[in-house]
Enzyme design. Structure first.
Site, PDB file in Angstrom:
ATOM      1  CB  CYS A   1      -0.773   0.010   1.080  1.00 54.08           C
ATOM      2  SG  CYS A   1      -1.566  -1.597   1.430  1.00 54.08           S
TER       3      CYS A   1
ATOM      4  NE  ARG B   1       4.127   2.242  -1.998  1.00 51.68           N
ATOM      5  CZ  ARG B   1       5.167   2.107  -1.351  1.00 51.68           C
ATOM      6  NH1 ARG B   1       6.053   2.671  -1.674  1.00 51.68           N
ATOM      7  NH2 ARG B   1       5.146   1.369  -0.320  1.00 51.68           N
TER       8      ARG B   1
ATOM      9  CD1 TRP C   1      -1.669  -4.437  -4.746  1.00 55.13           C
ATOM     10  CD2 TRP C   1      -1.134  -6.003  -3.168  1.00 55.13           C
ATOM     11  NE1 TRP C   1      -1.378  -5.650  -5.455  1.00 55.13           N
ATOM     12  CE2 TRP C   1      -0.808  -6.771  -4.351  1.00 55.13           C
ATOM     13  CE3 TRP C   1      -0.955  -6.693  -2.025  1.00 55.13           C
ATOM     14  CZ2 TRP C   1      -0.425  -7.982  -4.667  1.00 55.13           C
ATOM     15  CZ3 TRP C   1      -0.475  -8.001  -2.188  1.00 55.13           C
ATOM     16  CH2 TRP C   1      -0.013  -8.558  -3.408  1.00 55.13           C
TER      17      TRP C   1
ATOM     18  CG  ASN D   1       2.436  -0.367   3.421  1.00 53.61           C
ATOM     19  OD1 ASN D   1       2.049  -1.395   3.304  1.00 53.61           O
ATOM     20  ND2 ASN D   1       3.370   0.348   3.149  1.00 53.61           N
ATOM     21  N   GLY D   2       1.009  -2.743   5.733  1.00 57.24           N
ATOM     22  CA  GLY D   2       1.467  -3.960   6.540  1.00 57.24           C
ATOM     23  C   GLY D   2       0.542  -5.159   6.666  1.00 57.24           C
TER      24      GLY D   2
ATOM     25  CD  GLU E   1      15.385  -7.419 -17.203  1.00 60.74           C
ATOM     26  OE1 GLU E   1      15.199  -8.345 -16.291  1.00 60.74           O
ATOM     27  OE2 GLU E   1      14.987  -6.360 -17.212  1.00 60.74           O
TER      28      GLU E   1
ATOM     29  CE  LYS F   1      11.573  -5.377 -17.783  1.00 58.48           C
ATOM     30  NZ  LYS F   1      12.443  -5.327 -16.485  1.00 58.48           N
TER      31      LYS F   1
ATOM     32  CD  GLU G   1       8.406  -6.966 -15.119  1.00 60.03           C
ATOM     33  OE1 GLU G   1       8.322  -6.678 -13.992  1.00 60.03           O
ATOM     34  OE2 GLU G   1       9.285  -6.673 -15.993  1.00 60.03           O
TER      35      GLU G   1
ATOM     36  CG  HIS H   1      19.859 -30.136 -23.543  1.00 49.32           C
ATOM     37  ND1 HIS H   1      20.449 -31.225 -23.811  1.00 49.32           N
ATOM     38  CD2 HIS H   1      21.052 -29.045 -23.712  1.00 49.32           C
ATOM     39  CE1 HIS H   1      21.792 -31.036 -23.910  1.00 49.32           C
ATOM     40  NE2 HIS H   1      21.946 -29.881 -23.889  1.00 49.32           N
TER      41      HIS H   1
ATOM     42  CE  LYS I   1      10.284   0.571 -10.181  1.00 48.63           C
ATOM     43  NZ  LYS I   1      10.694  -0.083 -11.282  1.00 48.63           N
TER      44      LYS I   1
HETATM   45  O1  M6R Z   1      13.346  -3.402  -5.997  1.00 51.09           O
HETATM   46  P1  M6R Z   1      14.132  -4.633  -6.543  1.00 51.09           P
HETATM   47  O2  M6R Z   1      15.145  -4.414  -7.441  1.00 51.09           O
HETATM   48  O3  M6R Z   1      14.530  -5.592  -5.291  1.00 51.09           O
HETATM   49  O4  M6R Z   1      12.900  -5.549  -7.117  1.00 51.09           O
HETATM   50  C1  M6R Z   1      12.975  -6.853  -7.487  1.00 51.09           C
HETATM   51  C2  M6R Z   1      12.002  -7.261  -8.566  1.00 51.09           C
HETATM   52  O5  M6R Z   1      10.661  -7.208  -7.846  1.00 51.09           O
HETATM   53  C3  M6R Z   1      11.991  -6.382  -9.746  1.00 51.09           C
HETATM   54  O6  M6R Z   1      13.178  -6.503 -10.246  1.00 51.09           O
HETATM   55  C4  M6R Z   1      10.843  -6.863 -10.760  1.00 51.09           C
HETATM   56  O7  M6R Z   1      11.111  -8.172 -11.098  1.00 51.09           O
HETATM   57  C5  M6R Z   1      10.488  -5.985 -11.726  1.00 51.09           C
HETATM   58  N1  M6R Z   1       9.161  -5.967 -12.157  1.00 51.09           N
HETATM   59  C6  M6R Z   1      11.318  -6.099 -13.092  1.00 51.09           C
HETATM   60  O8  M6R Z   1      10.724  -5.424 -14.059  1.00 51.09           O
END
Ligand code: M6R
Length: 620
Positions: A11, A36, A82, A108-109, A493, A497, A500, A516, A615
């Site tokens: 949150c 967030r 959230w 938050n928590g 990566e 990407k 996501e 394989h 985020k």
């Molecule tokens: O803030 P952090 O780098 O620790 O976050 C790690 C992952 O949650 C973050 O890299 C996530 O995979 C992103 N959505 C990647 O784009």
């Protein structure tokens, strides 16, 4: 710092107290925290009594709901929720009120023992309107205040002694309309200090517009905040001196600056952010490298029996690249661990081990908890974080900030390339200390790093070309990303990407591993992205491309300028400048970021806030 949270939520919290109209300040702050991830929003003000308003959905829904209402107040707390306990709904959104409706709380928590507390409170006659743990907490505080005849502050202190879990809590009290009380354990909270006014938020982005003076609240601290007074107390009720820091960021850096999306802006910022991550550390013209506080640990790193990198997601991919870099440069064994696995499998770790925690946010719960237990076992913890003052940065013995600036897009881009640049500097620093690199190679790599920002600029000029490729493949159901050596983590990566941002299923593999298993997927409908720059593995990768071609897969190849072999085999080619293979990942990832971005946009996805993602993943 102890972090016990199992499911802490992501949150956002914002609050204001001072001479301005408080509601617009908090509303704007909530919008700045939208990145967030959240499912409902709410605020509470005090004006002829306590009033709370909350709404499922976007902050804009709440705003619409409040049009025409009397919102005048100089105190306001706000929240984006959230969902953890109870579905997303108006009823479960924060703020929650005490039974007498005099106290409002945002939280938050997670209160892990909320069920027991709720049971006790129900027996004492409390009636609950929501399914949340947060409402239980505010009733619990109310119960303590009433039965002990004490202040809300005292009641909160007593309540927190029984609470198991993680939290940031803000409380306002109708009978004390000039005070906000806050407490933190395991979730971030920043106080902004203005002239005769104060701000509170989960991070600095809602505050930066008003003041650059901030205090990061520590775990177990209690804050009593008035317009012109900030009192900080520890859990023993002793007054603490707030450590005031100056924020090193501008408002423009957290706004879109003319780009359609934060993600695109952040991709395009990379020449500057990579430069910033190197600035003051690398001087190629003098052949020097200075890693500030981390330099003091060069000897420890040199003598480490092994280095363990812990991280999640994109940061884990940066860790994988660093494994290749550090093993090659320093001849020290490196293990790269998913923080979530590392923590729970009772790893063999202790004195002599050096843990490098890599995290953009510095708040990722898995990473935080993993390094916490390694620290308790005697390992040295070094942090590579982007967010200044973040929990991981503060928990580490030493570290280096990546200086990529605020990353708002949920998909990490500029933070990743800054991580790679900083990790490369770490490898070079240790190699020099250890004598495992020749003076000539050291200078060559400094020069190579120095040249990266300009190379990134030239790749960004290919944006339109990459958009055309994106248009061609946007309807594919699956994608495969392949690379070898330093480019293997970049394949991972690229796949992450794309998943996501566009919700297309994508997998990354070492190119050789493809035969394989994944090769079974290849047919004329499968786009296969090869990261195939000129390096040690080049000839091998050419063979892998042929294997895909023979099965009619569609080849999109990221190759080095001047390559005349792969372009003859690939369906689409993206040329990038030549670079030493050790630093090549910093540039070879850029076309993959753009490809994902354009496919996501063409498919109508919310690229800055992809579904189900947040985020900063403060959930274990
Ligand atoms: O803030 P952090 O780098 O620790 O976050 C790690 C992952 O949650 C973050 O890299 C996530 O995979 C992103 N959505 C990647 O784009």
């Amino acid at each position: 710092m102890l972090v016990q949270n199992k499911f802490e939520s992501m949150c956002g919290i914002v609050a204001y107290i001072g001479s301005r109209e408080a509601y617009p300040v908090v509303l704007k702050g909530l919008k700045r925290l939208e990145y967030r991830g959240y499912d409902s929003a709410g605020i509470a003000i005090i004006n002829k009594g306590l009033k709370a308003y909350k709404k499922q959905g976007k902050v804009a829904n709440l705003e619409d709901e409040l049009v025409g209402k009397e919102m005048h107040s100089h105190i306001c707390i706000g929240h984006t929720r959230w969902a953890t306990h109870g579905e997303p709904s108006d009823r479960n959104a924060h703020p929650h009120l005490s039974g007498d409706s005099k106290l409002a709380i945002v939280h938050n928590g997670i209160i892990e023992n909320y069920a027991q507390l709720k049971h006790e409170l129900k027996n004492q006659g409390h009636i609950f309107k929501s399914d949340t743990d947060t409402e239980v907490l505010v009733h619990f505080i109310e119960e303590i205040r009433n039965s002990n005849f004490c202040s809300v502050e005292e009641a909160l202190r007593i309540a927190l002694k029984r609470v198991v879990g993680a939290y940031v809590i803000l409380l306002i009290d109708q009978d004390n309309p000039d005070t906000i009380i806050a407490a933190r354990k395991g979730s971030p909270l920043v106080i902004g200090i203005g002239k005769g006014e104060h701000f509170l938020a989960s991070d600095a982005s809602p505050i930066i517009e008003y003041t650059k003076e901030v205090v990061y609240v520590n775990d177990y601290e209690l804050v009593i905040l008035r317009a012109d007074e900030l009192i900080l107390k520890n859990s023993s009720n002793e007054i603490q001196t707030p450590y005031i820091q100056k924020l090193d960021m501008e408002l423009a850096t957290i706004e879109k600056g003319g780009f359609d999306h934060f993600m695109l802006k952040e991709v395009f910022e990379q020449p500057q952010t990579i430069f910033d991550s190197l600035r003051g550390r690398l001087d190629a013209s003098k052949g020097t490298l200075n890693m500030g506080g981390l330099s003091e640990y060069a000897g420890v790193l040199k003598d480490a029996k092994r280095i363990i990198i812990v991280a999640c997601g994109t940061s884990w991919h940066a860790g994988l690249v660093a494994e290749y870099m550090i093993e090659e440069l320093c001849r020290i064994p490196v293990e790269v661990e998913y923080a979530s696995e590392f923590r729970y499998r009772n790893p063999v770790v202790g004195p002599g081990d050096v843990i490098i925690a890599v995290s953009q946010s510095g708040e990722t719960a898995d990473t935080l908890v993993a390094i916490e237990s390694a620290k308790e076992k005697g390992a040295i913890i070094l942090g590579i974080c982007n967010v200044v003052g973040s929990s991981i940065a503060r928990l580490s013995h030493a570290g280096a900030y990546t200086h990529a600036g605020p990353e708002i897009g949920v998909a990490s881009t500029k933070a990743f390339t800054a991580q790679l640049a900083v990790l490369c500097l770490v490898g070079l620093m240790v190699a020099k200390e250890k004598g495992t690199i020749t003076a000539q190679r050291f200078q060559h790599l400094l020069d190579e790093l120095d040249a990266i920002p300009d190379k990134v600029t030239s790749i960004l000029a290919l944006n339109e070309h990459i958009k055309i490729i994106a248009r061609k493949y946007k309807d594919a159901r699956d994608f495969l990303f392949l690379g070898r050596g330093y480019n293997f983590p970049i394949a991972l990566e690229g796949a992450l990407k794309l998943k996501e941002i566009s919700y297309i299923h994508a997998e990354g593999y070492p190119a050789a591993e493809m035969k394989h298993g994944p090769i079974a997927l290849v047919d004329e409908n499968l786009p296969v992205v090869f990261v195939a720059t000129k390096d040690t593995y080049y000839e091998k990768v050419v063979s892998n491309i042929q294997e895909i071609k023979a099965r009619k897969g569609k080849i999109i190849a990221v190759v080095t300028e001047g390559d005349q072999v792969i372009p003859g085999m690939a369906d689409d080619v993206i040329f990038i400048p030549e670079a030493d293979e050790l630093v090549a990942p910093i540039i070879s990832v850029i076309p993959l970021q753009l490809l994902s971005y354009h496919i996501g946009v063409l498919k109508g996805c919310d690229v800055d806030k992809p579904r189900n993602l947040a985020k900063s993943v403060t959930v274990e």
